[in-house]
Design a protein around this motif. Structure first.
Motif, PDB file in Angstrom:
ATOM      1  N   ALA A   2      87.267  45.662 113.358  1.00  0.00           N
ATOM      2  CA  ALA A   2      86.434  45.285 114.499  1.00  0.00           C
ATOM      3  C   ALA A   2      86.181  46.518 115.353  1.00  0.00           C
ATOM      4  O   ALA A   2      87.075  47.343 115.572  1.00  0.00           O
ATOM      5  CB  ALA A   2      87.130  44.212 115.318  1.00  0.00           C
ATOM      6  N   LYS A   3      84.969  46.631 115.831  1.00  0.00           N
ATOM      7  CA  LYS A   3      84.593  47.789 116.635  1.00  0.00           C
ATOM      8  C   LYS A   3      84.196  47.345 118.035  1.00  0.00           C
ATOM      9  O   LYS A   3      83.634  46.274 118.216  1.00  0.00           O
ATOM     10  CB  LYS A   3      83.420  48.527 115.987  1.00  0.00           C
ATOM     11  N   ARG A   4      84.527  48.172 119.018  1.00  0.00           N
ATOM     12  CA  ARG A   4      84.150  47.971 120.424  1.00  0.00           C
ATOM     13  C   ARG A   4      84.643  46.623 120.956  1.00  0.00           C
ATOM     14  O   ARG A   4      83.907  45.910 121.627  1.00  0.00           O
ATOM     15  CB  ARG A   4      82.643  48.088 120.596  1.00  0.00           C
ATOM     16  N   MET A   5      85.891  46.262 120.664  1.00  0.00           N
ATOM     17  CA  MET A   5      86.418  44.965 121.072  1.00  0.00           C
ATOM     18  C   MET A   5      86.503  44.834 122.591  1.00  0.00           C
ATOM     19  O   MET A   5      86.210  43.785 123.149  1.00  0.00           O
ATOM     20  CB  MET A   5      87.799  44.732 120.449  1.00  0.00           C
ATOM     21  N   LYS A   6      86.914  45.899 123.277  1.00  0.00           N
ATOM     22  CA  LYS A   6      87.031  45.827 124.735  1.00  0.00           C
ATOM     23  C   LYS A   6      85.669  45.635 125.388  1.00  0.00           C
ATOM     24  O   LYS A   6      85.534  44.870 126.344  1.00  0.00           O
ATOM     25  CB  LYS A   6      87.704  47.082 125.279  1.00  0.00           C
ATOM     26  N   GLU A   7      84.651  46.314 124.878  1.00  0.00           N
ATOM     27  CA  GLU A   7      83.306  46.164 125.431  1.00  0.00           C
ATOM     28  C   GLU A   7      82.769  44.760 125.165  1.00  0.00           C
ATOM     29  O   GLU A   7      82.148  44.146 126.030  1.00  0.00           O
ATOM     30  CB  GLU A   7      82.348  47.205 124.838  1.00  0.00           C
ATOM     31  N   LYS A   8      83.021  44.242 123.960  1.00  0.00           N
ATOM     32  CA  LYS A   8      82.549  42.898 123.629  1.00  0.00           C
ATOM     33  C   LYS A   8      83.252  41.847 124.485  1.00  0.00           C
ATOM     34  O   LYS A   8      82.623  40.888 124.955  1.00  0.00           O
ATOM     35  CB  LYS A   8      82.786  42.606 122.147  1.00  0.00           C
ATOM     36  N   THR A   9      84.553  42.011 124.725  1.00  0.00           N
ATOM     37  CA  THR A   9      85.297  41.069 125.548  1.00  0.00           C
ATOM     38  C   THR A   9      84.801  41.102 126.983  1.00  0.00           C
ATOM     39  O   THR A   9      84.634  40.052 127.623  1.00  0.00           O
ATOM     40  CB  THR A   9      86.796  41.392 125.496  1.00  0.00           C
ATOM     41  N   GLU A  14      81.677  38.533 131.297  1.00  0.00           N
ATOM     42  CA  GLU A  14      80.611  38.699 132.288  1.00  0.00           C
ATOM     43  C   GLU A  14      79.626  37.533 132.248  1.00  0.00           C
ATOM     44  O   GLU A  14      79.151  37.070 133.273  1.00  0.00           O
ATOM     45  CB  GLU A  14      79.873  40.009 131.995  1.00  0.00           C
ATOM     46  N   HIS A  15      79.352  37.012 131.062  1.00  0.00           N
ATOM     47  CA  HIS A  15      78.387  35.932 130.905  1.00  0.00           C
ATOM     48  C   HIS A  15      79.045  34.552 130.823  1.00  0.00           C
ATOM     49  O   HIS A  15      78.385  33.570 130.501  1.00  0.00           O
ATOM     50  CB  HIS A  15      77.542  36.146 129.649  1.00  0.00           C
ATOM     51  N   LYS A  16      80.336  34.478 131.103  1.00  0.00           N
ATOM     52  CA  LYS A  16      81.044  33.210 131.018  1.00  0.00           C
ATOM     53  C   LYS A  16      80.552  32.255 132.092  1.00  0.00           C
ATOM     54  O   LYS A  16      80.318  32.632 133.228  1.00  0.00           O
ATOM     55  CB  LYS A  16      82.549  33.443 131.175  1.00  0.00           C
ATOM     56  N   ASP A  17      80.416  30.994 131.703  1.00  0.00           N
ATOM     57  CA  ASP A  17      79.942  29.959 132.619  1.00  0.00           C
ATOM     58  C   ASP A  17      81.036  29.663 133.648  1.00  0.00           C
ATOM     59  O   ASP A  17      82.176  29.401 133.291  1.00  0.00           O
ATOM     60  CB  ASP A  17      79.591  28.701 131.831  1.00  0.00           C
ATOM     61  N   THR A  18      80.693  29.691 134.944  1.00  0.00           N
ATOM     62  CA  THR A  18      81.685  29.493 135.999  1.00  0.00           C
ATOM     63  C   THR A  18      81.626  28.090 136.591  1.00  0.00           C
ATOM     64  O   THR A  18      82.276  27.823 137.595  1.00  0.00           O
ATOM     65  CB  THR A  18      81.469  30.518 137.125  1.00  0.00           C
TER      66      THR A  18
END
Length: 129
Positions: A2-9, A14-18
């Motif tokens: 897996a690449k760029r896991m921290k950026e993907k997380t 950031e786009h998580k429904d609140t």
């Protein structure tokens, strides 16, 4: 790998429904039966939706009422919102796994019985947004 896991997380968070939500998973009924009741309460205010579910004779309304009350409690306790300002923004039922059982018939035959399950989700939102 897996690449760029921290950026993907970070992007996912950031786009998580609140909005306050509640989900009942693996409910022992078919999704279409639950969808009929969910379509009635979609877009209604929280108190009005609770009243509708109290007076609906469907067996799905009992489970949906529990999910709606759970979402209201999540909004009140976790997010500090008032239940009078809430309405049902989204309500949907997705199909869950099906249990397969057999019923034995005459002359060595077998009928398959499919016992369906569903996942019921209710999302609330504030009226004055």
């Amino acid at each position: 790998m897996a690449k760029r896991m921290k950026e993907k997380t970070a992007k996912r968070l950031e786009h998580k429904d609140t909005r306050p939500t509640a989900t009942a998973r693996y409910v022992r009924m078919g999704a279409p039966k639950a969808k009929r009741v969910l379509d009635i309460i979609k877009g209604k205010k929280y108190n009005e939706a609770c009243g509708i579910l109290d007076n609906t004779t469907s067996t799905a309304s009992l489970v949906i009422k529990k999910v709606l009350n759970s979402a209201g409690a999540n909004a009140e306790n976790n997010m500090g919102l008032n239940k009078d300002d809430l309405f049902v923004a989204e309500a949907y039922a997705n199909q869950g796994p099906s249990f397969k059982r057999v019923s034995f018939r005459g002359r060595g035959g077998v009928d398959t019985i499919i016992k369906r399950t569903c996942h019921i989700t209710v999302v609330l939102d504030t009226v004055n947004k």
